[in-house]
Design a protein around this motif. Structure first.
Motif, mmCIF file in Angstrom:
data_model
loop_
_atom_site.group_PDB
_atom_site.id
_atom_site.type_symbol
_atom_site.label_atom_id
_atom_site.label_comp_id
_atom_site.label_asym_id
_atom_site.label_seq_id
_atom_site.Cartn_x
_atom_site.Cartn_y
_atom_site.Cartn_z
ATOM 1 N N ARG A 68 0.478 -1.074 -0.271
ATOM 2 C CA ARG A 68 0.072 0.054 -0.337
ATOM 3 C C ARG A 68 0.639 1.126 -0.117
ATOM 4 N NH1 ARG A 68 -2.850 -3.341 -2.166
ATOM 5 N NH2 ARG A 68 -5.207 -3.664 -0.742
ATOM 6 N N GLY A 69 1.983 0.647 0.369
ATOM 7 C CA GLY A 69 2.769 2.444 0.541
ATOM 8 C C GLY A 69 3.338 3.001 -1.021
ATOM 9 N N GLU A 70 3.871 1.586 -1.888
ATOM 10 C CA GLU A 70 4.194 1.604 -2.388
ATOM 11 C C GLU A 70 2.868 2.313 -4.047
ATOM 12 O OE1 GLU A 70 6.502 -1.839 -3.254
ATOM 13 O OE2 GLU A 70 7.543 -1.364 -1.710
ATOM 14 N N GLY A 71 1.742 2.129 -3.390
ATOM 15 C CA GLY A 71 0.806 2.338 -4.310
ATOM 16 C C GLY A 71 0.334 1.201 -5.628
ATOM 17 N N VAL A 72 0.339 0.088 -4.408
ATOM 18 C CA VAL A 72 -0.152 -1.257 -5.129
ATOM 19 C C VAL A 72 -1.812 -1.387 -4.594
ATOM 20 C CG1 VAL A 72 -0.058 -3.254 -5.789
ATOM 21 C CG2 VAL A 72 2.451 -1.986 -5.776
ATOM 22 N N THR A 73 -2.170 -1.510 -5.566
ATOM 23 C CA THR A 73 -3.856 -1.691 -4.931
ATOM 24 C C THR A 73 -4.921 -2.834 -5.318
ATOM 25 O OG1 THR A 73 -4.618 -0.489 -7.505
ATOM 26 C CG2 THR A 73 -4.218 0.868 -6.038
ATOM 27 N N VAL A 74 -4.003 -3.896 -6.377
ATOM 28 C CA VAL A 74 -4.529 -4.769 -6.175
ATOM 29 C C VAL A 74 -5.540 -5.849 -4.447
ATOM 30 C CG1 VAL A 74 -2.357 -6.623 -5.648
ATOM 31 C CG2 VAL A 74 -3.663 -7.814 -6.280
ATOM 32 N N PRO A 75 -6.510 -5.708 -4.603
ATOM 33 C CA PRO A 75 -7.378 -6.595 -3.770
ATOM 34 C C PRO A 75 -6.701 -7.780 -2.724
ATOM 35 C CG PRO A 75 -8.848 -6.096 -5.666
ATOM 36 C CD PRO A 75 -7.208 -6.070 -6.061
ATOM 37 N N VAL A 76 -6.866 -6.698 -1.259
ATOM 38 C CA VAL A 76 -6.066 -8.735 -0.778
ATOM 39 C C VAL A 76 -6.490 -9.248 0.257
ATOM 40 C CG1 VAL A 76 -4.105 -8.558 1.720
ATOM 41 C CG2 VAL A 76 -3.838 -7.321 -0.546
ATOM 42 N N ILE A 77 -7.375 -10.220 0.239
ATOM 43 C CA ILE A 77 -7.820 -11.110 1.542
ATOM 44 C C ILE A 77 -6.907 -11.289 2.720
ATOM 45 C CG2 ILE A 77 -9.511 -12.441 2.160
ATOM 46 C CD1 ILE A 77 -11.057 -11.967 -0.681
ATOM 47 N N VAL A 78 -7.609 -11.414 3.693
ATOM 48 C CA VAL A 78 -5.873 -11.621 4.647
ATOM 49 C C VAL A 78 -6.512 -12.678 4.917
ATOM 50 C CG1 VAL A 78 -4.795 -11.097 7.121
ATOM 51 C CG2 VAL A 78 -5.534 -9.140 5.823
ATOM 52 N N LEU A 79 -5.626 -13.681 5.317
ATOM 53 C CA LEU A 79 -6.470 -15.081 6.027
ATOM 54 C C LEU A 79 -4.977 -15.458 7.096
ATOM 55 C CD1 LEU A 79 -5.886 -17.434 3.139
ATOM 56 C CD2 LEU A 79 -8.153 -16.111 3.499
ATOM 57 N N ARG A 90 -6.446 -3.915 12.540
ATOM 58 C CA ARG A 90 -4.624 -3.990 11.672
ATOM 59 C C ARG A 90 -4.635 -3.990 10.607
ATOM 60 N NH1 ARG A 90 1.278 -6.177 14.085
ATOM 61 N NH2 ARG A 90 2.641 -5.054 12.421
ATOM 62 N N GLY A 91 -5.283 -5.415 9.726
ATOM 63 C CA GLY A 91 -5.362 -5.668 8.773
ATOM 64 C C GLY A 91 -5.995 -4.591 8.121
ATOM 65 N N LEU A 92 -7.789 -4.504 8.254
ATOM 66 C CA LEU A 92 -7.968 -3.411 8.004
ATOM 67 C C LEU A 92 -7.741 -2.047 7.436
ATOM 68 C CD1 LEU A 92 -11.693 -4.830 9.123
ATOM 69 C CD2 LEU A 92 -10.874 -5.465 6.689
ATOM 70 N N GLU A 93 -7.328 -1.165 9.126
ATOM 71 C CA GLU A 93 -6.863 -0.240 8.461
ATOM 72 C C GLU A 93 -4.767 -0.175 7.664
ATOM 73 O OE1 GLU A 93 -6.483 1.635 12.289
ATOM 74 O OE2 GLU A 93 -8.834 2.602 12.581
ATOM 75 N N GLY A 94 -5.074 -1.370 7.531
ATOM 76 C CA GLY A 94 -3.651 -1.267 7.240
ATOM 77 C C GLY A 94 -3.660 -1.541 5.606
ATOM 78 N N GLY A 95 -5.028 -1.530 4.591
ATOM 79 C CA GLY A 95 -5.360 -2.120 3.212
ATOM 80 C C GLY A 95 -5.938 -2.662 2.868
ATOM 81 N N ALA A 96 -5.631 -3.894 3.969
ATOM 82 C CA ALA A 96 -7.012 -5.399 3.396
ATOM 83 C C ALA A 96 -8.268 -4.824 3.250
ATOM 84 C CB ALA A 96 -6.838 -6.296 4.690
#
Length: 219
Positions: A68-79, A90-96
């Motif tokens: 997210r810091g590098e601007g990569v916007t690919v959707p991420v689902i955390v497992l 933390r996961g959701l606020e971090g961009g998940a």
């Protein structure tokens, strides 16, 4: 074909998720550690990333932070096996984009993948599924064979739902275990065979074909 990166260090989980996604029409690539996951996710070759938090090397939170810091916007689902509110936030606020806690059933994960990848309309799982004279009403939890109602248990219903989502397609026992019972169920169990036998008795044995050495498919 949509391409999904599975960043997970547990080979059992990786294998069953990969097989299930491929059966659903997706292509998959596996990353067993954080460094590999970060390199691959940066490539722009993937439509979605399934990201385990407890990766060796650098953990999933760090991978997500870099992306997210590098601007990569690919959707991420955390497992993750971590189910605390702090970790979720933390996961959701971090961009998940979504958060799935282990253990999970594959059907739930697949629904979230379809939602986040933006192709839910391409592979709809509607409230009513049918094949031949078998009809399953997902919302009402009702099954009919011809004009007759079939009285199914909850597991039998779930098993038939998965088969109806893939008519004519061979589904392995591992795939059925993952989608109906969850990835943490003992793969050596004969539970699939037991429930297929019971389901055949209620909807007709000729409707579910055994493919020797492979699995089962709905005729």
């Amino acid at each position: 074909m949509r391409h999904i990166l599975i960043a997970e260090d547990d080979p059992h989980i990786t294998s069953f998720v990969s097989r299930g996604l491929r059966a659903a029409g997706y292509d998959t690539t596996e990353a067993p550690d954080g460094e590999t996951a970060l390199i691959l996710a940066r490539s722009g070759s993937f439509d979605l990333v399934l990201l385990d938090i407890g990766l060796p090397g650098i953990d999933g939170f760090t991978v997500l932070s870099h992306l997210r810091g590098e601007g990569v916007t690919v959707p991420v689902i955390v497992l993750t096996a971590r189910d605390s509110v702090i970790d979720t936030v933390r996961g959701l606020e971090g961009g998940a984009n979504d958060y799935v806690t282990k253990p999970f059933q594959f059907a739930e994960l697949l629904a979230r993948v379809r939602l986040r990848i933006g192709d839910g309309e391409q592979r709809p799982v509607g409230p009513v599924l049918s094949h031949g004279d078998v009809t399953l009403d997902v919302r009402a939890r009702r099954v009919t064979v011809g004009d007759l109602a079939a009285d199914l248990t909850a597991r039998e219903f779930d098993l038939l739902e998965v088969l109806l989502q893939h008519p004519g397609q061979v589904l392995t026992r591992d795939q059925l275990i993952g989608q109906v019972w969850g990835f943490d169920f003992d793969p050596a169990s004969n539970v699939v065979d037991v429930y297929v036998r019971a389901l055949r008795g209620k909807i007709g044995a000729e409707r579910i074909e055994t493919v020797r050495g492979a699995g089962y498919r709905l005729r």
